[in-house]
Design an enzyme around this catalytic site. Structure first.
Site, short mmCIF file in Angstrom:
data_model
loop_
_atom_site.label_atom_id
_atom_site.label_comp_id
_atom_site.label_asym_id
_atom_site.label_seq_id
_atom_site.Cartn_x
_atom_site.Cartn_y
_atom_site.Cartn_z
N THR A 103 0.85 -1.19 0.07
CA THR A 103 0.14 -0.12 -0.11
C THR A 103 1.01 1.27 0.10
OG1 THR A 103 -0.09 0.16 2.32
CG2 THR A 103 -1.75 -1.22 1.27
N TYR A 148 18.90 -18.50 8.55
CA TYR A 148 17.92 -18.57 7.53
C TYR A 148 18.36 -19.18 6.13
CZ TYR A 148 14.05 -16.09 5.09
OH TYR A 148 12.74 -15.85 4.18
N LYS A 192 15.62 -21.57 10.20
CA LYS A 192 14.49 -21.13 9.13
C LYS A 192 14.68 -21.96 7.96
CE LYS A 192 11.89 -17.61 7.28
NZ LYS A 192 11.16 -16.21 7.52
N LYS A 194 13.12 -21.43 4.04
CA LYS A 194 12.42 -20.82 3.06
C LYS A 194 11.89 -22.11 2.08
CE LYS A 194 11.30 -17.42 2.71
NZ LYS A 194 10.04 -16.60 2.94
N ASP A 222 8.86 -21.63 6.03
CA ASP A 222 8.04 -20.82 5.46
C ASP A 222 7.89 -20.82 4.14
OD1 ASP A 222 7.12 -18.05 4.76
OD2 ASP A 222 8.67 -17.10 5.17
N PRO A 223 6.80 -21.22 3.74
CA PRO A 223 6.46 -20.96 2.05
C PRO A 223 5.88 -19.91 1.63
CG PRO A 223 4.67 -22.44 3.17
CD PRO A 223 5.47 -21.76 4.13
N HIS A 321 10.98 -10.18 11.27
CA HIS A 321 11.10 -10.59 9.63
C HIS A 321 12.29 -9.98 9.04
CE1 HIS A 321 10.09 -9.28 5.64
NE2 HIS A 321 10.20 -10.45 5.29
N SER A 322 12.95 -10.48 8.30
CA SER A 322 13.96 -9.98 7.41
C SER A 322 13.68 -10.10 5.86
CB SER A 322 15.20 -10.65 7.85
OG SER A 322 16.06 -10.72 6.80
N ASN A 323 14.25 -9.02 5.01
CA ASN A 323 14.34 -9.03 3.71
C ASN A 323 15.86 -8.98 3.21
OD1 ASN A 323 13.64 -9.00 0.76
ND2 ASN A 323 11.64 -9.07 1.85
N HIS A 350 18.58 -11.75 6.81
CA HIS A 350 19.06 -12.40 5.35
C HIS A 350 20.62 -11.98 5.74
CE1 HIS A 350 16.02 -13.06 2.26
NE2 HIS A 350 15.22 -12.79 3.39
#
Ligand code: GKR
Ligand code: MG
EC number: 4.2.1.40
Length: 424
Positions: A103, A148, A192, A194, A222-223, A321-323, A350
């Site tokens: 958004t 991760y 974790k 992915k 985490d899918p 969370h991380s990107n 990440h």
């Protein structure tokens, strides 16, 4: 008198990334980030980092001049800069980098989060206090991160793309080997994976192999919403007692709620609770038991603490969370995580995947954790040569200025179409 903001510098960069696979595609060789430098009337510079795709850069360019003349202490006013306009930009969670729907307000909040981090960094430097002290003080000296793990190709299909040290990961043995490398790299004490890449039975087999190889390590899968309710139910039944939670197994609030009701599996999300107006429907339906906050999307470090308080009030767990991100964001995550009393799970990051950074002393993990520094501000310094080099790359590669996992997949397979939802 509070220091006053006199200048804001925005530097878009492209950082090298590995060919990591997810439900929507694969990471491009380079990912955009935006680095913010905020200068005060006494010459102190504070640092911030956030998403760098074109819509973020455009919004940052509009908002930056509005900071001039504001005190660095005006954190609440910074968070409200230009607030009010919330339109859906994209309802495809893949387009938002698997961070839920996009958004106008999430873009705005992602920008003001970097401004807030930079203001806190500058203020802390001026006062001689660490950022965590400006958030009320740390309640722990180390913040735990999970290792991760991603399925990945050995190399990018694009010629001249950056190489990485992690090798190919396409099956359960590969996942265990990667976990061993992560263990050697940073001593991670939880993992974790992915998922959403291969048929769920292969990913369940990978988790079971990990559980055998690392029996003491909490695990998650985490899918990114890639499973149907029926598939998610089967996976939840197979992994009960083996994972500490499933993360976004299905994409809809009602399906998550039904899955939890039927299986009792704890569910975490960074996709269905990503903004204030998404909290109530998800909590009312008991669709989620752990919220993974992304301080960028939620509007900063104070906003993350507010979210943690709401989660605590409703008996929900909180973690992060991380990107793809660099050391400025890792520092910000660590300072705020250090102040959250009820941080029940190791945070995602990440960071181990990033071979380059814009700070002079890149972070290292010890026993899967980052030490919480008491150095003033964020406790990091900008490497201006690295910043200039990564910005020059951004100037040179206009085609990669937006993260696009689908486009990256089409380099290998020109006919690739992103999966419908759900994928499996
Ligand atoms: O980088 O491929 C990825 C991740 O899937 C990322 O985009 C997600 O936002 O890591 C994130 C997650 O936990 O969903
Ligand atoms: Mg996730």
């Amino acid at each position: 008198m509070s220091p006053v903001i006199t200048d804001v510098r925005l530097t878009p960069i492209l950082i090298a990334d590995a060919p990591l696979l997810n439900v929507g595609g694969v990471h491009q060789p380079y990912t955009p980030r935006l680095i913010v430098e905020l200068e005060t009337d006494s010459g102190t510079v504070g640092l911030g980092e956030t998403y760098g795709d074109h819509q973020y850069l455009a919004r940052a360019t509009e908002l930056a001049p509005k900071l001039i003349g504001m005190p660095v202490t005006a954190i609440n006013a910074i968070r409200l800069l230009d607030a009010g306009d919330t339109r859906l930009l994209d309802d495809n969670p893949v387009a938002g980098g698997l961070r839920g729907t996009l958004t106008t307000d999430k873009v705005r909040l992602s920008i003001v989060s970097a401004f807030e981090t930079a203001a806190l960094d500058a203020h802390g430097r001026e006062l001689g206090l660490p950022v965590h002290a400006l958030l009320g003080g740390k309640v722990r000296d180390r913040v735990d991160y999970s290792g991760y793990l991603f399925y990945k190709w050995a190399e990018h299909p694009t010629p001249n793309a950056p190489a990485d040290e992690w090798g190919e990961v396409l099956d359960p043995d590969g996942v265990v080997r990667l976990a061993e490398k992560f263990s050697a790299h940073g001593g991670f004490r939880s993992f974790k994976l992915k998922g959403g890449v291969f048929p769920p039975e292969e990913e369940v087999a990978a988790i079971i192999a990990l559980a055998k190889a690392f029996p003491e390590h909490p695990l998650r899968l985490d899918p990114n919403g890639g499973w149907s309710p029926a598939t998610a139910t089967t996976v939840a039944e197979q992994l009960t007692g083996i994972v500490e939670y499933l993360e976004d197994p299905t994409a809809r609030v009602a399906d998550m709620a039904e899955l939890h009701r039927r299986t009792g599996m704890p569910l975490a999300t960074n996709m269905i609770v990503t903004a204030v107006d998404e909290i109530r429907p998800a909590f009312d339906a008991n669709a989620v038991q752990v919220v993974l906050s992304d301080h960028h999307f939620w509007g900063g470090l104070h906003a993350t603490r507010d979210l943690a308080a709401v989660c605590h009030a409703y008996g929900k767990g909180i973690s992060m969370h991380s990107n793809t991100h660099l050391g400025i964001s890792l520092a910000a995550m660590t300072h705020v995580a250090a102040t959250v009393a009820h941080l029940d799970y190791a945070c995602d990051t990440h960071y181990p995947w990033q071979a380059e950074d814009v700070i002079t002393d890149p972070f290292t993990f010890t026993d899967g954790a980052i030490e919480v520094t008491d150095t003033p501000g964020l406790g990091i310094d900008l490497d201006r040569d690295a910043l200039a080099r990564l910005h020059e790359r951004w100037q040179r590669l206009p085609a990669l200025r937006d993260r696009d996992d689908v486009a990256a997949m089409r380099v290998a397979d020109p006919d690739y179409r992103p999966p419908g939802s759900p994928k499996y």
